[in-house]
Motif scaffolding. Structure first.
Motif, PDB file in Angstrom:
ATOM      1  N   PHE A 131       0.813  -1.386  -0.205  1.00  0.00           N
ATOM      2  CA  PHE A 131      -0.117  -0.016  -0.075  1.00  0.00           C
ATOM      3  C   PHE A 131       0.909   1.215  -0.018  1.00  0.00           C
ATOM      4  N   ARG A 132       1.908   1.197   1.022  1.00  0.00           N
ATOM      5  CA  ARG A 132       2.797   2.445   0.931  1.00  0.00           C
ATOM      6  C   ARG A 132       3.481   2.743  -0.396  1.00  0.00           C
ATOM      7  N   GLU A 133       3.866   1.650  -0.949  1.00  0.00           N
ATOM      8  CA  GLU A 133       4.388   1.915  -2.286  1.00  0.00           C
ATOM      9  C   GLU A 133       3.669   2.112  -3.539  1.00  0.00           C
ATOM     10  N   ALA A 134       2.087   1.787  -3.223  1.00  0.00           N
ATOM     11  CA  ALA A 134       1.171   2.340  -4.229  1.00  0.00           C
ATOM     12  C   ALA A 134       0.947   3.650  -4.256  1.00  0.00           C
ATOM     13  N   VAL A 180     -10.144   4.282   4.091  1.00  0.00           N
ATOM     14  CA  VAL A 180      -8.923   4.142   3.763  1.00  0.00           C
ATOM     15  C   VAL A 180      -8.339   5.153   3.372  1.00  0.00           C
ATOM     16  N   GLY A 181      -7.058   5.883   3.727  1.00  0.00           N
ATOM     17  CA  GLY A 181      -6.538   7.209   3.544  1.00  0.00           C
ATOM     18  C   GLY A 181      -4.901   7.011   3.830  1.00  0.00           C
ATOM     19  N   TYR A 182      -4.331   8.170   3.797  1.00  0.00           N
ATOM     20  CA  TYR A 182      -2.883   8.050   4.119  1.00  0.00           C
ATOM     21  C   TYR A 182      -2.188   9.703   4.475  1.00  0.00           C
ATOM     22  N   ALA A 183      -1.342   9.437   5.063  1.00  0.00           N
ATOM     23  CA  ALA A 183      -0.481  10.708   5.048  1.00  0.00           C
ATOM     24  C   ALA A 183       0.875  10.567   4.353  1.00  0.00           C
ATOM     25  N   VAL A 184       1.334  11.644   3.913  1.00  0.00           N
ATOM     26  CA  VAL A 184       2.629  11.692   3.160  1.00  0.00           C
ATOM     27  C   VAL A 184       3.497  13.042   3.622  1.00  0.00           C
ATOM     28  N   GLN A 193      -6.610  -2.561   2.345  1.00  0.00           N
ATOM     29  CA  GLN A 193      -5.222  -1.874   1.916  1.00  0.00           C
ATOM     30  C   GLN A 193      -4.985  -2.580   0.329  1.00  0.00           C
ATOM     31  N   TYR A 194      -5.285  -3.824   0.109  1.00  0.00           N
ATOM     32  CA  TYR A 194      -5.007  -4.168  -1.213  1.00  0.00           C
ATOM     33  C   TYR A 194      -6.256  -3.692  -2.163  1.00  0.00           C
ATOM     34  N   ALA A 195      -7.361  -3.637  -1.428  1.00  0.00           N
ATOM     35  CA  ALA A 195      -8.321  -2.605  -2.566  1.00  0.00           C
ATOM     36  C   ALA A 195      -7.846  -1.373  -2.791  1.00  0.00           C
ATOM     37  N   GLY A 196      -7.200  -0.754  -1.555  1.00  0.00           N
ATOM     38  CA  GLY A 196      -6.544   0.484  -2.176  1.00  0.00           C
ATOM     39  C   GLY A 196      -5.389   0.570  -2.869  1.00  0.00           C
ATOM     40  N   ALA A 200      -6.971   0.532  -6.249  1.00  0.00           N
ATOM     41  CA  ALA A 200      -7.524   1.958  -6.780  1.00  0.00           C
ATOM     42  C   ALA A 200      -6.240   2.787  -6.977  1.00  0.00           C
ATOM     43  N   LEU A 201      -5.349   2.720  -6.491  1.00  0.00           N
ATOM     44  CA  LEU A 201      -4.025   3.659  -6.745  1.00  0.00           C
ATOM     45  C   LEU A 201      -3.456   3.174  -8.119  1.00  0.00           C
ATOM     46  N   ASP A 202      -3.213   1.968  -8.167  1.00  0.00           N
ATOM     47  CA  ASP A 202      -2.627   1.422  -9.312  1.00  0.00           C
ATOM     48  C   ASP A 202      -3.295   1.011 -10.625  1.00  0.00           C
ATOM     49  N   ASN A 203      -4.508   0.614 -10.726  1.00  0.00           N
ATOM     50  CA  ASN A 203      -5.131   0.401 -11.754  1.00  0.00           C
ATOM     51  C   ASN A 203      -5.191   1.512 -12.883  1.00  0.00           C
ATOM     52  N   PRO A 204      -4.871   1.179 -14.089  1.00  0.00           N
ATOM     53  CA  PRO A 204      -4.898   2.306 -15.074  1.00  0.00           C
ATOM     54  C   PRO A 204      -6.337   2.895 -15.570  1.00  0.00           C
ATOM     55  N   LYS A 205      -7.473   1.814 -14.813  1.00  0.00           N
ATOM     56  CA  LYS A 205      -8.949   2.124 -14.972  1.00  0.00           C
ATOM     57  C   LYS A 205      -9.250   3.192 -14.276  1.00  0.00           C
ATOM     58  N   SER A 206      -8.375   3.518 -13.259  1.00  0.00           N
ATOM     59  CA  SER A 206      -8.725   4.540 -12.243  1.00  0.00           C
ATOM     60  C   SER A 206      -8.736   5.748 -12.742  1.00  0.00           C
TER      61      SER A 206
END
Ligand SMILES: *Cc1c(COP(=O)(O)O)cnc(C)c1O
Length: 393
Positions: A77-80, A251-255, A280-283, A286-292
């Motif tokens: 998830f962090r890498e995505a 699901v969210g994040y801080a960077v 997290q895998y669903a996240g 969401a972040l990686d799939n080109p369909k997004s």
């Protein structure tokens, strides 16, 4: 029933629930059989995209996902998140140290004050603004100093208006662009000014980017981390809720600043145990799939069409409103002679349409109301026809 135990000040001192009165009026209207149209709450009406749900369905069946997740979140998830920042904003993030998953960004926003604020310290919060900034401050024993977001300043805070004494006592500054509730956006030069101010006064900037992917007319909102020096003095909160219609998934994040995130991480390890690994895998999906990309562009068109319906109707009713470039809210002045609350009550009684009073977001929100663009366009048209029939601005 009688509970002999006195509640703590942090509960006792919570401001009264502003929408209690409106909620009561909605219930009464529904009981009378009124066809109520709710434009109050900003919660995406469309479902989570199918490919994200599918990934969740796969991951949820795997026993290895049923145990406690790692405290620092899944590396995947962090890498995505880090790939997303690289791809979208050209920002390099160290996925080990500069990305922290959150149980929705609200969770991190609420807890960050506990990491930096001692009783008597001050946080700078935008007004009008998302209430969690000042409530988190209050829970940490701190004091919120309100930075007015005024129309004549394009709803950006004016740092020169912050008293020196307040700046000296300040620990955190909350910012949020694209902005809820005003729909305002900030450009790079504004964030540069914020970084300069924060460095001068030793303040940590907490930028809430919940609406970073909801923009119109080809406009691309700026990430706070695009500004040089940003990660030395702050973090950006991000959320999968609004771009991917995933508000319920949490699901969210801080960077950003590794030092700030380390404090938040340590705090969190002592009170929560992270996000369900399947989520997290669903996240990641969401972040990686080109369909997004397609999904987001489609949602932008959907909200843009709705925005145009609302703006056109309000203008026809004589309202002095301008079209937001981003977020899924329209922020408009109430007719002359009304407070926000009076207008919202009047509107509900006359038309069955529910909007949010601007005063719910702070004292500087009074005189405005907010429409959330989270209902289908035919219902929105119906709502706007009713408003046009009942109100002259
Ligand atoms: C919706 C919203 C959030 C919360 O998002 P979650 O990630 O679902 O907790 C944060 N900030 C603002 C301004 C919002 O409108």
């Amino acid at each position: 029933m009688f509970l002999p135990v006195k509640k703590a000040g942090r509960i006792e001192k919570l401001p009264p629930y502003l929408f209690a009165e409106i909620d009561k009026k909605i219930r009464e209207a529904l009981e009378k059989g009124v066809d109520v149209i709710k434009l109050g709450i900003g919660d995406p009406d469309r479902p989570t995209p199918e490919y994200i749900i599918q990934r969740m369905q796969e991951e949820v069946t795997l026993p290895r996902n049923h145990s406690y997740p790692p405290d620092e979140g899944l590396a995947e998830f962090r890498e995505a998140v880090s790939r997303y920042y690289q791809r979208r904003f050209g920002v390099e993030l160290d996925p080990q140290k500069e990305v922290l998953p959150l149980i929705g960004s609200k969770e991190g926003i609420a807890h960050i004050s506990a990491c930096f604020v001692n009783p008597g310290d001050v946080n700078l919060v935008p007004d009008p603004g998302y209430p969690v900034y000042s409530i988190g401050t209050l829970f940490a024993g701190g004091e919120a100093h309100r930075m007015p977001l005024l129309e004549e300043n394009s709803f950006l805070p004016d740092f020169s208006g912050i008293p020196e004494e307040m700046a000296r006592r300040s620990r955190l500054m909350f910012l949020n662009y694209p902005n809820n509730p005003t729909g305002a956006v900030a450009e790079k030069d504004f964030f540069e000014e914020a970084v300069e101010y924060a460095k001068k006064h030793d303040i940590v900037i907490c930028h809430d980017s919940a609406y970073l992917e909801i923009a119109f007319d080809g406009y691309r909102p700026v990430s706070f981390l695009e500004v040089s020096g940003a990660r030395d003095c702050g973090i950006e909160f991000g959320s999968l809720s609004k771009p991917f219609n995933m508000t319920g998934w949490r699901v969210g994040y801080a960077v950003g600043s590794a030092e700030v995130l380390e404090a938040l991480y340590r705090y969190k390890t002592n009170i929560d145990s992270g996000n369900f690994k399947a989520v997290q895998y669903a996240g990641v999906e969401a972040l990686d799939n080109p369909k997004s990309r397609e999904h987001i562009e489609r949602m932008q068109q959907v909200y843009q069409e709705r925005r145009d319906v609302v703006i056109e109707a309000l203008k026809e009713a004589g309202c002095r409103v301008s079209a937001p470039k981003a977020s899924f809210y329209v922020w408009a002045p109430v007719p002359y002679g009304y407070t926000s609350k009076d207008f919202v009550s009047y509107l509900l009684e006359k038309t069955g349409v529910v909007v949010t009073p601007g005063s719910g977001f702070g004292v500087y929100g009074d005189g405005y109301f907010r429409i959330a663009l989270t209902v289908e366009v035919d219902r929105l048209k119906e709502a706007m026809d009713r408003i046009k029939g009942a109100v002259r601005f």
